[in-house]
Design an enzyme around this catalytic site. Sequence first.
Site, PDB file in Angstrom:
ATOM      1  N   LYS A 113     -49.782 -14.025  94.275  1.00 16.33           N
ATOM      2  CA  LYS A 113     -49.804 -13.218  95.617  1.00 16.33           C
ATOM      3  C   LYS A 113     -49.375 -11.664  95.478  1.00 16.33           C
ATOM      4  CE  LYS A 113     -49.464 -16.952  99.018  1.00 16.33           C
ATOM      5  NZ  LYS A 113     -49.114 -17.234 100.244  1.00 16.33           N
ATOM      6  N   LYS A 194     -58.362 -23.613  94.187  1.00 20.30           N
ATOM      7  CA  LYS A 194     -57.841 -24.827  95.410  1.00 20.30           C
ATOM      8  C   LYS A 194     -58.091 -24.307  96.825  1.00 20.30           C
ATOM      9  CE  LYS A 194     -53.185 -23.515  96.933  1.00 20.30           C
ATOM     10  NZ  LYS A 194     -53.212 -23.941  98.190  1.00 20.30           N
ATOM     11  N   LYS A 197     -55.342 -22.416 102.783  1.00 18.98           N
ATOM     12  CA  LYS A 197     -55.253 -21.980 104.398  1.00 18.98           C
ATOM     13  C   LYS A 197     -55.656 -20.707 104.652  1.00 18.98           C
ATOM     14  CE  LYS A 197     -51.274 -23.675 105.651  1.00 18.98           C
ATOM     15  NZ  LYS A 197     -50.521 -22.693 105.486  1.00 18.98           N
TER      16      LYS A 197
HETATM   17  N1  AQP Z   1     -55.836 -27.542  97.996  1.00 20.45           N
HETATM   18  C1  AQP Z   1     -54.626 -28.488  98.446  1.00 20.45           C
HETATM   19  N2  AQP Z   1     -54.885 -29.701  97.695  1.00 20.45           N
HETATM   20  C2  AQP Z   1     -53.611 -30.488  98.052  1.00 20.45           C
HETATM   21  N3  AQP Z   1     -52.494 -30.127  98.599  1.00 20.45           N
HETATM   22  C3  AQP Z   1     -52.464 -28.799  99.193  1.00 20.45           C
HETATM   23  N4  AQP Z   1     -51.481 -28.184  99.872  1.00 20.45           N
HETATM   24  C4  AQP Z   1     -52.010 -26.476  99.965  1.00 20.45           C
HETATM   25  N5  AQP Z   1     -53.342 -26.979  99.527  1.00 20.45           N
HETATM   26  C5  AQP Z   1     -53.668 -27.830  99.009  1.00 20.45           C
HETATM   27  C6  AQP Z   1     -50.297 -28.501 100.190  1.00 20.45           C
HETATM   28  O1  AQP Z   1     -50.189 -28.306 101.807  1.00 20.45           O
HETATM   29  C7  AQP Z   1     -48.734 -28.186 101.883  1.00 20.45           C
HETATM   30  C8  AQP Z   1     -48.581 -26.782 102.798  1.00 20.45           C
HETATM   31  O2  AQP Z   1     -48.501 -25.772 101.916  1.00 20.45           O
HETATM   32  P1  AQP Z   1     -49.181 -24.136 102.303  1.00 20.45           P
HETATM   33  O3  AQP Z   1     -48.439 -24.172 103.763  1.00 20.45           O
HETATM   34  O4  AQP Z   1     -48.734 -23.431 101.318  1.00 20.45           O
HETATM   35  O5  AQP Z   1     -50.674 -24.279 102.403  1.00 20.45           O
HETATM   36  P2  AQP Z   1     -51.870 -23.337 101.610  1.00 20.45           P
HETATM   37  O6  AQP Z   1     -52.981 -24.085 102.206  1.00 20.45           O
HETATM   38  O7  AQP Z   1     -51.381 -23.361 100.280  1.00 20.45           O
HETATM   39  O8  AQP Z   1     -51.488 -21.951 102.556  1.00 20.45           O
HETATM   40  P3  AQP Z   1     -51.668 -20.675 102.221  1.00 20.45           P
HETATM   41  O9  AQP Z   1     -51.021 -19.900 103.071  1.00 20.45           O
HETATM   42  O10 AQP Z   1     -53.228 -20.443 102.037  1.00 20.45           O
HETATM   43  O11 AQP Z   1     -50.994 -20.383 100.963  1.00 20.45           O
HETATM   44  P4  AQP Z   1     -51.617 -19.863  99.526  1.00 20.45           P
HETATM   45  O12 AQP Z   1     -52.237 -18.639  99.878  1.00 20.45           O
HETATM   46  O13 AQP Z   1     -50.352 -19.980  98.657  1.00 20.45           O
HETATM   47  O14 AQP Z   1     -52.666 -20.961  99.152  1.00 20.45           O
HETATM   48  C9  AQP Z   1     -48.187 -27.893 100.743  1.00 20.45           C
HETATM   49  O15 AQP Z   1     -47.304 -29.210 100.384  1.00 20.45           O
HETATM   50  C10 AQP Z   1     -49.181 -27.605  99.657  1.00 20.45           C
HETATM   51  O16 AQP Z   1     -48.780 -28.135  98.213  1.00 20.45           O
END
Ligand code: AQP
Length: 332
Positions: A113, A194, A197
């Site tokens: 990030k 991956k 969000k």
């Molecule tokens: N792709 C995924 N597959 C399985 N589990 C996932 N998690 C997130 N992405 C996957 C899990 O969801 C929970 C919430 O995590 P988060 O709020 O960090 O969600 P995110 O999608 O990773 O959100 P962001 O804002 O986009 O963050 P970054 O930019 O870091 O990816 C967690 O239990 C996570 O493991």
Amino acid sequence: MRKKRVFSGIQPSGTLHIGNYLGAIRQWLVEQKYKEGYFCIVDMHAITVPQDPEILRRRVRELAAVYLASGLDPRYSTIFVQSHVPAHAEACWILNCVTPVGWLERMTQYKSKAQQGASVSAGLLDYPVLQAADILLYDTDEVPVGEDQKQHVELSRDIAQRFNRLYGETFVLPEAVIPTSGSRIRAFNEPSRKMSKSEAQIRGHAVNLIDEPDEIRLTIQQAVTDSGREILFSDDPHRAGINNLLEVYELFTGLDRQAIEVHFAGKGYGVLKKELIEVVVEALRPIRERYYKLLANPAEIDQILRAGAEKARAVAEPKLFQMKKRVGFLIT
Ligand code: AQP
């Protein structure tokens, strides 16, 4: 014997996708009646990167509606907003003072990030210490999360161990609970990465939990695969796209892998996509319907969050008090 304590959270930083559901929320529902679950909307984590205040406020309620629509039941599970329980910020400060900066600089999420952002906040570096505070305040045994959070939960254990060594036994050491399937759902348009969000609005990237059937259809139809023909589970990075579709199929149908491979033997990728669309549309329909019903009554959501915060405070505050005593704060 005390029930197993479970803690997990999601940032209200965008629209939830099926990766969040399959990697995290689905596990929260397992035995929720028999465990003591604390499920948090981590708004303080969300502001470690810039957020629009009005959108953030709206997303907190939307995320609460997603938790409830997915099956979390406030009779058994405590659902609350992180900023409604000030003990999290206070505990974070105390834990900051026992955490070497080098531990934080090694975190892969911070590194990636920090590379993306123009200016990096101190909060972004400190993100995993706040997460440790979240987890440790509740004497958490289990932290059900996707694979990307494994390193952070391990850091929480390290911080707990260090605090225990310095000040005496205070914290339970938490374990990450990572599902064998679904721990890393990949982006449909770019299976080497991956599903995320913050990118869920990019066309073709994700199926979101509240997508309409037509959007689900389009995303899955356009999902990137490879030039092969066989429909088999595989660890081969070149086959990550097809494996991802199969994993989503596996998790939403509950069928075992062998039965799925037999079912698709001799059929083409098009057949898998067609069946997957039906499965995902039907699995998400009740969640979407419940979600919109819940959102139509924001006062009820707010009441659930208020009650959740009260229950959370009743556990977090005594723990914080213990931390303060241990580190030598004067209690008057
Ligand atoms: N792709 C995924 N597959 C399985 N589990 C996932 N998690 C997130 N992405 C996957 C899990 O969801 C929970 C919430 O995590 P988060 O709020 O960090 O969600 P995110 O999608 O990773 O959100 P962001 O804002 O986009 O963050 P970054 O930019 O870091 O990816 C967690 O239990 C996570 O493991």
